[in-house]
Write an enzyme that holds these catalytic residues in place. Sequence first.
Site, PDB file in Angstrom:
ATOM      1  N   HIS A 261      -3.180 -33.275  78.265  1.00 35.57           N
ATOM      2  CA  HIS A 261      -4.233 -32.487  77.366  1.00 35.57           C
ATOM      3  C   HIS A 261      -4.658 -33.352  76.369  1.00 35.57           C
ATOM      4  O   HIS A 261      -3.795 -34.490  75.873  1.00 35.57           O
ATOM      5  CB  HIS A 261      -3.499 -31.415  76.691  1.00 35.57           C
ATOM      6  CG  HIS A 261      -4.388 -30.393  75.956  1.00 35.57           C
ATOM      7  ND1 HIS A 261      -4.854 -30.650  74.711  1.00 35.57           N
ATOM      8  CD2 HIS A 261      -4.854 -29.370  76.332  1.00 35.57           C
ATOM      9  CE1 HIS A 261      -5.508 -29.712  74.441  1.00 35.57           C
ATOM     10  NE2 HIS A 261      -5.551 -28.660  75.385  1.00 35.57           N
ATOM     11  N   ASP A 317      -2.866 -24.233  81.980  1.00 38.73           N
ATOM     12  CA  ASP A 317      -3.363 -23.946  83.277  1.00 38.73           C
ATOM     13  C   ASP A 317      -2.179 -24.172  84.303  1.00 38.73           C
ATOM     14  O   ASP A 317      -2.299 -23.784  85.332  1.00 38.73           O
ATOM     15  CB  ASP A 317      -4.392 -24.772  83.490  1.00 38.73           C
ATOM     16  CG  ASP A 317      -5.748 -24.132  83.182  1.00 38.73           C
ATOM     17  OD1 ASP A 317      -5.756 -22.911  82.792  1.00 38.73           O
ATOM     18  OD2 ASP A 317      -6.905 -24.869  83.082  1.00 38.73           O
TER      19      ASP A 317
HETATM   20  N1  ACO Z   1      -2.565 -36.709  86.168  1.00 34.69           N
HETATM   21  C1  ACO Z   1      -2.539 -38.202  85.962  1.00 34.69           C
HETATM   22  N2  ACO Z   1      -2.598 -38.942  85.073  1.00 34.69           N
HETATM   23  C2  ACO Z   1      -2.928 -38.232  84.111  1.00 34.69           C
HETATM   24  C3  ACO Z   1      -3.446 -37.135  83.718  1.00 34.69           C
HETATM   25  C4  ACO Z   1      -2.960 -36.047  84.953  1.00 34.69           C
HETATM   26  N3  ACO Z   1      -3.002 -34.889  84.829  1.00 34.69           N
HETATM   27  N4  ACO Z   1      -3.856 -36.872  82.463  1.00 34.69           N
HETATM   28  C5  ACO Z   1      -3.804 -37.875  82.065  1.00 34.69           C
HETATM   29  N5  ACO Z   1      -3.478 -38.738  82.829  1.00 34.69           N
HETATM   30  C6  ACO Z   1      -3.588 -40.186  82.531  1.00 34.69           C
HETATM   31  C7  ACO Z   1      -4.732 -40.848  82.792  1.00 34.69           C
HETATM   32  O1  ACO Z   1      -4.937 -41.340  83.970  1.00 34.69           O
HETATM   33  C8  ACO Z   1      -5.060 -41.783  81.698  1.00 34.69           C
HETATM   34  O2  ACO Z   1      -4.445 -43.025  82.008  1.00 34.69           O
HETATM   35  P1  ACO Z   1      -4.774 -44.422  81.687  1.00 34.69           P
HETATM   36  O3  ACO Z   1      -4.897 -44.353  80.299  1.00 34.69           O
HETATM   37  O4  ACO Z   1      -3.748 -45.368  82.570  1.00 34.69           O
HETATM   38  O5  ACO Z   1      -6.374 -44.438  82.243  1.00 34.69           O
HETATM   39  C9  ACO Z   1      -4.373 -41.199  80.393  1.00 34.69           C
HETATM   40  O6  ACO Z   1      -3.340 -40.542  80.919  1.00 34.69           O
HETATM   41  C10 ACO Z   1      -4.974 -40.407  79.347  1.00 34.69           C
HETATM   42  O7  ACO Z   1      -5.749 -39.557  80.156  1.00 34.69           O
HETATM   43  P2  ACO Z   1      -7.262 -39.184  79.894  1.00 34.69           P
HETATM   44  O8  ACO Z   1      -7.923 -38.588  81.161  1.00 34.69           O
HETATM   45  O9  ACO Z   1      -8.202 -40.035  79.367  1.00 34.69           O
HETATM   46  O10 ACO Z   1      -7.058 -38.054  78.845  1.00 34.69           O
HETATM   47  P3  ACO Z   1      -8.135 -37.187  78.163  1.00 34.69           P
HETATM   48  O11 ACO Z   1      -7.856 -36.595  76.851  1.00 34.69           O
HETATM   49  O12 ACO Z   1      -9.610 -37.696  78.424  1.00 34.69           O
HETATM   50  O13 ACO Z   1      -8.193 -35.738  79.331  1.00 34.69           O
HETATM   51  C11 ACO Z   1      -7.452 -34.051  80.424  1.00 34.69           C
HETATM   52  C12 ACO Z   1      -7.476 -34.628  78.922  1.00 34.69           C
HETATM   53  C13 ACO Z   1      -8.990 -33.682  80.769  1.00 34.69           C
HETATM   54  C14 ACO Z   1      -6.818 -32.583  79.964  1.00 34.69           C
HETATM   55  C15 ACO Z   1      -6.509 -34.837  81.138  1.00 34.69           C
HETATM   56  O14 ACO Z   1      -5.177 -34.671  80.990  1.00 34.69           O
HETATM   57  C16 ACO Z   1      -6.605 -34.041  82.909  1.00 34.69           C
HETATM   58  O15 ACO Z   1      -7.734 -34.516  83.491  1.00 34.69           O
HETATM   59  N6  ACO Z   1      -5.665 -33.195  83.200  1.00 34.69           N
HETATM   60  C17 ACO Z   1      -5.695 -32.639  84.440  1.00 34.69           C
HETATM   61  C18 ACO Z   1      -6.827 -31.708  84.265  1.00 34.69           C
HETATM   62  C19 ACO Z   1      -6.371 -30.314  83.521  1.00 34.69           C
HETATM   63  O16 ACO Z   1      -5.243 -29.832  83.807  1.00 34.69           O
HETATM   64  N7  ACO Z   1      -7.225 -29.762  82.690  1.00 34.69           N
HETATM   65  C20 ACO Z   1      -6.958 -28.567  81.849  1.00 34.69           C
HETATM   66  C21 ACO Z   1      -6.981 -29.196  80.610  1.00 34.69           C
HETATM   67  S1  ACO Z   1      -6.349 -27.744  79.623  1.00 34.69           S
HETATM   68  C22 ACO Z   1      -7.777 -26.861  79.391  1.00 34.69           C
HETATM   69  O17 ACO Z   1      -8.859 -27.210  79.403  1.00 34.69           O
HETATM   70  C23 ACO Z   1      -7.746 -25.288  79.239  1.00 34.69           C
END
Ligand code: ACO
Length: 380
Positions: A261, A317
């Site tokens: 998140h 989720d």
């Molecule tokens: N799986 C694997 N790696 C992850 C995940 C994940 N679910 N979430 C974060 N990371 C890692 C990223 O790869 C990134 O690594 P890096 O720094 O080595 O590149 C780091 O953690 C930061 O992640 P970002 O995607 O840059 O974080 P951001 O704040 O932009 O995105 C998000 C947050 C979109 C929720 C992300 O965690 C994600 O894609 N999760 C999976 C999709 C999901 O569950 N979405 C629902 C969110 S809740 C909602 O909207 C109701």
Amino acid sequence: MGKQSYKKGLEGVIAAESKICRINGEKGKLYFRGYSIEELVEHCTYEEITYLLLYGMLPKKPELEDFSSRIRSFRSLPEQIRQMIHEFPSGAHPMELLQSVMSYLSSYVSHKIQHSIYCNCRDTLHQISQMTTVAATFARFREGKKYVPPRDDLSHGANFLYMLHDREPDPIEGDIMDKCFILHVEHGFNASTFTSRVVASTMSTCYCSISAAMGALYGFLHGGANERVLEMIEEIGDKKNVKDWIDKSLKEKRKVMGMGHRVYKAKDPRAKVIEKYLYQLSEKYNNFYYYEILKEIEDVFGDRMKDKGKLIYPNVDFFSGAVYRLLGIKPILFTPIFASARIAGWLAHILEQREDNRIFRPRSLYTGPEETPFVQIDKR
Ligand code: ACO
């Protein structure tokens, strides 16, 4: 001159003031209008929380009775909307249907679209009331079943299950469904809510603002993740496959759905509550298939991330889809359920935006070519 910096994805950027929702990401705490989500979900109905969001205070008993009876009176769908659902292309996703109905609906309600804080959407409440009916009707029509008219003696959640299954849910199921609507109703300046405020800031209508927000919610990095979590469980198939599946996903740089998140650096408080409902339903149906796989994913993925120095926890989720599945709901409806719940939150933000509006207009950091001499088409 060095390159100007900016916050990719607007991370941490404050875009407006708001009195609606407070999130303490470090501690994993969430409040609506000052009240903690744990207390709200324990003591209130979805309708009560909708009142809180729209009017800024918890209703007194007669106020809630009046509000609930108004919101329930709008549940049924006009024949034209039912026809539209019937004729919607069978390959389309119901989120596209919801977006279309939301825009179409504005012409079927006695709604004074005033583009202002005085617009009467707090009175008409069609947007909030009817989307669960649209989602349930879509699901029934695609299986060749008949429209089930809503009942006004059931809660928002129980009525949704009733319309979907044509059978009154038992009280625990109805209650859990209503609480899932509460847990999805509002969450600060996320992508869809921000979208709703951006559209509202142009003085567009609440219908257009909500329809745009639905488009933003549809994506799998936001509300679309719950449907993908179920796909992930199906792909994994068994608790014993989790470790290999996670390692392979991480190697392929695939995101694990329902994890992570932008704001929470602790477990999402909504995920904690939904996890309890999942356990409760798993016990009730003596089916721990989803629960066991999800808990294993949480542990294994958490450990792998910890090894990389990152703390990543389940978001709202992660467990919700499994709860819906045990309630007999197909994955295609998961994101529409989320959207139907979130409308009350979007509406509260749209109205708040209008109170002290200034059109949103950020800038980009231009990284394209410098001024370039034009080349005539026959010389390119
Ligand atoms: N799986 C694997 N790696 C992850 C995940 C994940 N679910 N979430 C974060 N990371 C890692 C990223 O790869 C990134 O690594 P890096 O720094 O080595 O590149 C780091 O953690 C930061 O992640 P970002 O995607 O840059 O974080 P951001 O704040 O932009 O995105 C998000 C947050 C979109 C929720 C992300 O965690 C994600 O894609 N999760 C999976 C999709 C999901 O569950 N979405 C629902 C969110 S809740 C909602 O909207 C109701």
